[in-house]
Structures are given as C-alpha cells and as structure tokens.
Scaffold this motif. Structure first.
Motif, PDB file in Angstrom:
ATOM      1  N   LEU A 178      10.057   5.648 -16.375  1.00 49.75           N
ATOM      2  CA  LEU A 178      10.099   6.958 -15.724  1.00 49.75           C
ATOM      3  C   LEU A 178       9.601   6.924 -14.285  1.00 49.75           C
ATOM      4  N   GLY A 179       9.418   5.743 -13.723  1.00 48.40           N
ATOM      5  CA  GLY A 179       8.920   5.672 -12.353  1.00 48.40           C
ATOM      6  C   GLY A 179       7.436   5.951 -12.311  1.00 48.40           C
ATOM      7  N   GLY A 180       6.856   5.751 -11.122  1.00 45.35           N
ATOM      8  CA  GLY A 180       5.419   5.976 -11.017  1.00 45.35           C
ATOM      9  C   GLY A 180       4.654   4.671 -11.068  1.00 45.35           C
ATOM     10  N   ILE A 181       3.346   4.785 -11.152  1.00 48.99           N
ATOM     11  CA  ILE A 181       2.486   3.630 -10.936  1.00 48.99           C
ATOM     12  C   ILE A 181       2.599   2.617 -12.073  1.00 48.99           C
ATOM     13  N   GLY A 182       2.794   3.093 -13.300  1.00 51.79           N
ATOM     14  CA  GLY A 182       2.924   2.177 -14.434  1.00 51.79           C
ATOM     15  C   GLY A 182       4.160   1.306 -14.307  1.00 51.79           C
ATOM     16  N   PHE A 183       5.225   1.926 -13.814  1.00 51.23           N
ATOM     17  CA  PHE A 183       6.483   1.218 -13.618  1.00 51.23           C
ATOM     18  C   PHE A 183       6.297   0.085 -12.600  1.00 51.23           C
ATOM     19  N   ARG A 184       5.568   0.411 -11.512  1.00 50.38           N
ATOM     20  CA  ARG A 184       5.287  -0.592 -10.476  1.00 50.38           C
ATOM     21  C   ARG A 184       4.469  -1.746 -11.041  1.00 50.38           C
ATOM     22  N   ILE A 185       3.474  -1.404 -11.855  1.00 51.97           N
ATOM     23  CA  ILE A 185       2.627  -2.446 -12.445  1.00 51.97           C
ATOM     24  C   ILE A 185       3.478  -3.374 -13.302  1.00 51.97           C
ATOM     25  N   GLN A 186       4.382  -2.780 -14.070  1.00 52.06           N
ATOM     26  CA  GLN A 186       5.230  -3.575 -14.950  1.00 52.06           C
ATOM     27  C   GLN A 186       6.097  -4.543 -14.145  1.00 52.06           C
ATOM     28  N   ILE A 187       6.710  -4.026 -13.069  1.00 49.49           N
ATOM     29  CA  ILE A 187       7.568  -4.888 -12.242  1.00 49.49           C
ATOM     30  C   ILE A 187       6.758  -6.032 -11.621  1.00 49.49           C
ATOM     31  N   ALA A 188       5.589  -5.658 -11.059  1.00 52.01           N
ATOM     32  CA  ALA A 188       4.751  -6.661 -10.394  1.00 52.01           C
ATOM     33  C   ALA A 188       4.296  -7.722 -11.387  1.00 52.01           C
ATOM     34  N   LEU A 189       3.984  -7.304 -12.607  1.00 50.33           N
ATOM     35  CA  LEU A 189       3.536  -8.251 -13.630  1.00 50.33           C
ATOM     36  C   LEU A 189       4.649  -9.224 -13.973  1.00 50.33           C
ATOM     37  N   SER A 190       5.857  -8.710 -14.127  1.00 51.83           N
ATOM     38  CA  SER A 190       6.937  -9.617 -14.517  1.00 51.83           C
ATOM     39  C   SER A 190       7.311 -10.552 -13.383  1.00 51.83           C
ATOM     40  N   LEU A 203       0.831  -1.206   0.000  1.00 47.42           N
ATOM     41  CA  LEU A 203       0.000   0.000   0.000  1.00 47.42           C
ATOM     42  C   LEU A 203       0.865   1.256   0.000  1.00 47.42           C
ATOM     43  N   ASN A 204       1.913   1.218   0.834  1.00 47.94           N
ATOM     44  CA  ASN A 204       2.840   2.367   0.871  1.00 47.94           C
ATOM     45  C   ASN A 204       3.442   2.621  -0.494  1.00 47.94           C
ATOM     46  N   ALA A 205       3.895   1.524  -1.104  1.00 49.14           N
ATOM     47  CA  ALA A 205       4.526   1.647  -2.421  1.00 49.14           C
ATOM     48  C   ALA A 205       3.517   2.174  -3.434  1.00 49.14           C
ATOM     49  N   ALA A 206       2.276   1.682  -3.354  1.00 45.33           N
ATOM     50  CA  ALA A 206       1.241   2.104  -4.307  1.00 45.33           C
ATOM     51  C   ALA A 206       0.958   3.594  -4.166  1.00 45.33           C
ATOM     52  N   VAL A 207       0.810   4.040  -2.907  1.00 44.49           N
ATOM     53  CA  VAL A 207       0.508   5.454  -2.680  1.00 44.49           C
ATOM     54  C   VAL A 207       1.655   6.331  -3.161  1.00 44.49           C
ATOM     55  N   HIS A 208       2.884   5.875  -2.864  1.00 44.09           N
ATOM     56  CA  HIS A 208       4.041   6.650  -3.292  1.00 44.09           C
ATOM     57  C   HIS A 208       4.093   6.749  -4.823  1.00 44.09           C
ATOM     58  N   ALA A 209       3.875   5.597  -5.481  1.00 40.68           N
ATOM     59  CA  ALA A 209       3.910   5.568  -6.949  1.00 40.68           C
ATOM     60  C   ALA A 209       2.808   6.455  -7.529  1.00 40.68           C
ATOM     61  N   ALA A 210       1.620   6.387  -6.906  1.00 40.06           N
ATOM     62  CA  ALA A 210       0.499   7.201  -7.380  1.00 40.06           C
ATOM     63  C   ALA A 210       0.846   8.677  -7.268  1.00 40.06           C
ATOM     64  N   TRP A 211       1.485   9.014  -6.144  1.00 38.19           N
ATOM     65  CA  TRP A 211       1.877  10.406  -5.913  1.00 38.19           C
ATOM     66  C   TRP A 211       2.825  10.885  -7.018  1.00 38.19           C
ATOM     67  N   ILE A 212       3.799  10.039  -7.363  1.00 36.63           N
ATOM     68  CA  ILE A 212       4.745  10.420  -8.425  1.00 36.63           C
ATOM     69  C   ILE A 212       3.999  10.621  -9.746  1.00 36.63           C
ATOM     70  N   THR A 213       3.068   9.714 -10.031  1.00 32.89           N
ATOM     71  CA  THR A 213       2.306   9.811 -11.279  1.00 32.89           C
ATOM     72  C   THR A 213       1.499  11.100 -11.331  1.00 32.89           C
ATOM     73  N   VAL A 214       0.817  11.413 -10.194  1.00 31.44           N
ATOM     74  CA  VAL A 214       0.030  12.648 -10.144  1.00 31.44           C
ATOM     75  C   VAL A 214       0.935  13.861 -10.327  1.00 31.44           C
ATOM     76  N   ALA A 215       2.125  13.806  -9.705  1.00 34.92           N
ATOM     77  CA  ALA A 215       3.049  14.931  -9.821  1.00 34.92           C
ATOM     78  C   ALA A 215       3.471  15.142 -11.270  1.00 34.92           C
ATOM     79  N   TYR A 216       3.788  14.049 -11.963  1.00 36.11           N
ATOM     80  CA  TYR A 216       4.130  14.142 -13.384  1.00 36.11           C
ATOM     81  C   TYR A 216       2.993  14.792 -14.163  1.00 36.11           C
ATOM     82  N   ALA A 217       1.780  14.266 -13.926  1.00 36.92           N
ATOM     83  CA  ALA A 217       0.620  14.752 -14.683  1.00 36.92           C
ATOM     84  C   ALA A 217       0.377  16.230 -14.399  1.00 36.92           C
ATOM     85  N   ALA A 218       0.485  16.618 -13.109  1.00 38.20           N
ATOM     86  CA  ALA A 218       0.210  18.012 -12.744  1.00 38.20           C
ATOM     87  C   ALA A 218       1.242  18.944 -13.370  1.00 38.20           C
ATOM     88  N   ALA A 219       2.506  18.516 -13.331  1.00 37.70           N
ATOM     89  CA  ALA A 219       3.554  19.350 -13.932  1.00 37.70           C
ATOM     90  C   ALA A 219       3.311  19.489 -15.430  1.00 37.70           C
TER      91      ALA A 219
END
Lengths: 269, 264
Positions: free
Chosen positions: A223-235, A66-82
């Motif tokens: 580039l990090g973020g939630i997609g990156f986490r999904i990719q790692i978890a999938l593999s 959960l911690n990792a998910a929230v952190h990754a989500a935060w990075i993704t939101v930050a990218y999108a907002a920027a």
C-alpha cells in the motif's frame, strides 16, 4: 453440595505462594520446550546481524534517501490520520450507545445496546492485517482499502473504550447531579462526557501512534508508505537505507508522543 | 411539608436509622446533631429520596416521595453531600451552573458547557460565597474549603424548598464557617436567594443551638430529643454523646457488616 464446596475452597486456600511460583515455572518450562529451537540460525546469520548493526551506526543520509524517507513517512502518517479519523467518527457514537447511558431503559433500547456491543466486539476481534487481506481480496489493492483495514477494527476498540470510560464515572457524582433535577441525558452531557474526555483524548493519541505502526506494517501488503520502502530496501540488501527508514519511524512516533504530552498538559491545566 | 412516619433504614444487617416519626414545617431551620454513625446522613438521604426507607413512609408536600419525578423533586428538595460530589474535570463555574439542571432543557445544558455564556445568578451566588476569583479554575485544583463552597453555591442556585446539608461547614475555617452558616440560616441580609427550609447535620452542638431554630439529637438511629434550640440544655447533649459511646462499641462488633454506602 455444601461440603464439596467447602472442600474445593479448602484446597484453594492450602495452595500457598510457593506453589503458585512452582506452577508458573512449570507452565513456562512447558511452553519453552514446545517451541522448535533447532532452526533458529542459518549459515550467514552472524554476518547479517553484523552488517545490520553496522548499518544502524552508519545510516544512509544522502538527500535522495532522506527525501524518499520523508515522503514515505508522510504517506504513512496520512494513512494513519485518515484511519483514526474515520474510527473516531464511527466509534464514538457507537460507544455512546454501547455504554447504555444514553438510551432510556426499555426492551428495544436494551436490544439495540446489546447488538451495538456485539458489533463492536466482532469488528475489533479481527486484526487489522486480516481485515486488510479480506478487503484486498474483495476490492483489490488501493489506499482506501488500507485506510479501511485500520479504521474498521479501530472503530471497535475506540467504541468499546469510550463506552467503558462513560460507565466508570463515580456514582456519587451522578446522584448529586440527579438531585439537581438533571435527566440522564443531561448527566451524560454534564458529568459523563467531561469526566471521560481528558483520559479519552490521551488514549486516542496512543491509538494514533498504534495506527502509524499498523500503517507501516500494512504497507508491506503493497500500500505504499514507509513499510513498503523498508521492504524494498531489505530485498536490495541496502541495510543503510533500512536504518534511515527505521530512524524516521522512531522520530515520527516520538514526535507524536511529545505532541500528545503537550496537549494532555494543556487539557489538565 | 415533609413527614416521616415510622421510617427506618437498614443496610444489609446494619441498622442505620429508626423507626422515627418526624414532621418538618416550611421555613424551619433544623440542626441535626449526633456522633458518627448516629444516622444523620441516613436521615438526610431518606428525605432527599436518594434512598427508600426499609419500613415506613416519607411524604413531601403530602405526596409519597417515590411518586415524585426527578425534575419536580429537584424543585422541592436539594442535597449537599459530605463529599461534595462535584465533577472535578469541570470548572467551578460549570459545577455551580449545574444547579440549574432541573430548569434547563438539554439544549441549554449543552450550550452552558460549550459556549461562553454565563449564568448571572450563578455568578452572583459565587461572589457572595467568595468564589469570584476561582470561577474559571478546574474544580479538582480547588482546596477542600473552596470545593465545599462550590457545592453550596450549586445548591443555592438550585434553590429548592428544602435544603439538605450534610456537614455543610466541615471543611471551612471557623470564621468562614460562621459567615456561611449565617447566610444559610438567613441571619444576614443577602442579595442572593437564601434557603427557605434547612435541615443540616452538624458535628458541633454549639453551631446547632446558635444558628438553628430547632435541634434534633440522634443517637444509634433514634431521636433522643427534638426541641427548640433555646431549650436544648447541656444534659441533652451529654445524653447524646454518652449514648454514642455505647453505640461506638456496638458498631465495632458489626465491623464486618456490609456497608453499602461506606460513609457516615
């Protein structure tokens, strides 16, 4: 020439609704048969799907995940907002010029309007992913590249949509304003922009939503973020973690949708 | 101060007005009557400079209308359309203050929209028209009658030499309509500046003879009569509406003609 035109329109008129339905049916049939359907499944497909559905029902809710998910989500939101911030800062002024409502008529301003429109058209016709590949190839992997890859095409889209909104103001309102002595610039400030604003704000929120999805996808590029986490978890075949991450993404999008609805309601009230 | 010579207007194949000759003197209060399609709105639009005549000329203060720039024109003539044409997303106050556009710089316009500064004259006019409780409401939320008063207020703030009004009281209830017409025609003493010269189109012949000094009857785009209000008789008005019945059937034949403005 005249008779030929009459013939063509005659043929078009004689095409009835039933003919159109038939034509659409043929088009769909042709395109479906063009797709190669032979290799749709591999040996373990059924099992994989079952595992995944199972994982969706039992997502991993350990504190580390959960911690990792929230952190990754935060990075993704930050990218999108920027990205969306840069796109607004660049796109809105360009849209103002592209709308052709701000500059007085003249050869130089007309050519500026046309070149800005062409520029907006160019940057938005290339997809974010392609921009990412191009930018990564030239500048290497960095968060800035990810942000720019989204910001560049989004500037084009936002600029174009804003220009259209500015043009779509009812002409009677403008005529009425002109009769009070308002110059075309005053009309832009007092009529065009206020008319465009509520609609544009909710559109920008929708774009922010799109930017989050794109940021999630772009993180597959590394580039990090939630997609990156999904990719790692999938593999790693950790489907439960994948499920957690996907739910995080869904909650994120829903939260933004709610927030957008709240803002829109306040703007209309 | 305003002269039309041989002025006519044709939209595509639909003949809307004229040719007519007309002279308007400063300070006159003129009511224009006639049935739908008689050319009332077209006449007002010609004088406002919003459209140019197909033939003939329109002069304001001795100068041809097309030669007058937008800003200067806004000091000479102001126009309230039948549809009010307000900006629905803005508050009533911002719409009313827009009447100042011809006097305001770009910067002042911007400041009026962004900063909480209030134009005192606009507030006064709004109060006089009974709008003081609705000034901060979004214009799209106001009723038809309230919107009509916002449009009137905008025109009073603009305060041009000639005030053109297309059906100025069509959305108001009768008692309010009387009150507003009295203000517009300067029949009551008011703290706000009242229009100097008024040309108003009206559906009601009764209002026109009661409030205006001069009445012009239009039918099928031509002037049927042009008299002092006290001299307008029943026969004049009858001729107007009988003619218009004929006109009505003729318009039906022309239903496919392109209606550029789609109004009137």
């Amino acid at each position: 020439m005249g008779t030929r035109l009459v013939m063509i329109t005659g043929v078009l008129d004689s095409i009835t609704k039933r003919h159109w339905v038939f034509l659409v049916f043929v088009a769909v049939a042709v395109s479906v048969s063009t797709v190669d359907w032979t290799n749709t499944t591999h040996a373990g497909a059924g099992r994989s799907i079952w595992m995944f559905v199972n994982a969706l029902l039992t997502p991993d809710i350990s504190s580390t995940t959960l911690n990792a998910a929230v952190h990754a989500a935060w990075i993704t939101v930050a990218y999108a907002a920027a990205s969306i911030s840069i796109a607004i800062i660049v796109g809105i002024p360009l849209g103002l010029i592209a709308s052709g409502t701000v500059l007085s008529s003249g050869v130089s301003s007309t050519s500026l309007t046309i070149s800005v429109r062409a520029f907006l058209g160019f940057i938005r016709s290339i997809h974010e992913l392609i921009w990412a590949l191009l930018l990564v190839a030239s500048f290497g992997l960095s968060p800035v590249v990810g942000v720019l890859a989204i910001a560049v095409p989004y500037s084009g889209i936002i600029g174009r949509v804003f220009a259209e909104r500015l043009q779509d103001v009812p002409s009677q309102q403008l005529t009425a304003f002109e009769s009070t002595g308002a110059s075309s610039l005053q009309q832009v400030i007092a009529v065009r922009i206020p008319s465009a604003l509520p609609n544009m704000t909710s559109y920008l929120f929708y774009r922010f939503e799109c930017a989050i999805r794109t940021a999630a996808v772009l993180s597959f590029v590394g580039l990090g973020g939630i997609g990156f986490r999904i990719q790692i978890a999938l593999s790693d075949l950790k489907f439960e973690t994948v499920a957690t991450l996907m739910y995080t993404l869904v909650i994120l999008i829903l939260a933004i949708d709610l927030f957008c609805g709240f803002i829109r309601k306040r703007m209309i009230a | 101060m305003c002269r039309l010579v041989g002025a006519s207007k044709t939209y595509g194949v639909r003949h809307a007005l004229g040719p007519i000759d007309l002279e308007i003197v400063f300070g006159e209060k003129i009511g224009v009557v006639g049935s739908s399609g008689a050319g009332k709105s077209t006449l007002l639009r010609l004088i406002s400079g919003e459209i140019t005549p197909s033939t003939g000329t329109v002069d304001l203060n001795g100068r041809p209308l097309p030669s007058i720039q937008v800003r200067e024109r806004s000091r000479i003539v102001g126009f309230m359309h039948q549809q009010f044409d307000l900006v629905p997303q803005l508050s009533a106050r911002k719409n009313i203050e827009a009447g100042n556009s011809g006097r305001w710089s770009l910067f002042r316009t911007l400041a009026a929209l962004l900063l909480p500064i209030q134009d005192l004259n606009a507030s006064e006019v709004a109060r006089h028209l009974g709008l003081e409780d609705h000034l901060n409401e979004r214009t799209s939320r106001l009723s038809g009658g309230q919107q009509q008063r916002v449009a009137l207020a905008r025109l009073l703030v603009q305060n041009p030499e000639i005030t053109l009004l297309d059906e100025p009281v069509s959305s108001l209830d009768p008692s309010l309509a009387l009150q507003i017409l009295e203000t517009l025609c300067g029949k009551t003493k008011t703290p706000v500046s009242t229009p100097k010269t008024v040309i108003a189109s009206l559906h009601s012949p009764e209002f026109s003879t009661r409030f205006f000094d001069r009445v012009i009857g239009l039918s099928a785009g031509l002037i049927m009569f042009d008299k002092a209000a006290s001299e307008v008789g029943d026969s004049d008005l009858r001729s107007l509406y009988q003619e218009s019945n004929l006109d009505f059937t003729r318009n039906h034949e022309n239903e496919n003609a392109p209606q550029i403005w789609g109004r009137d």
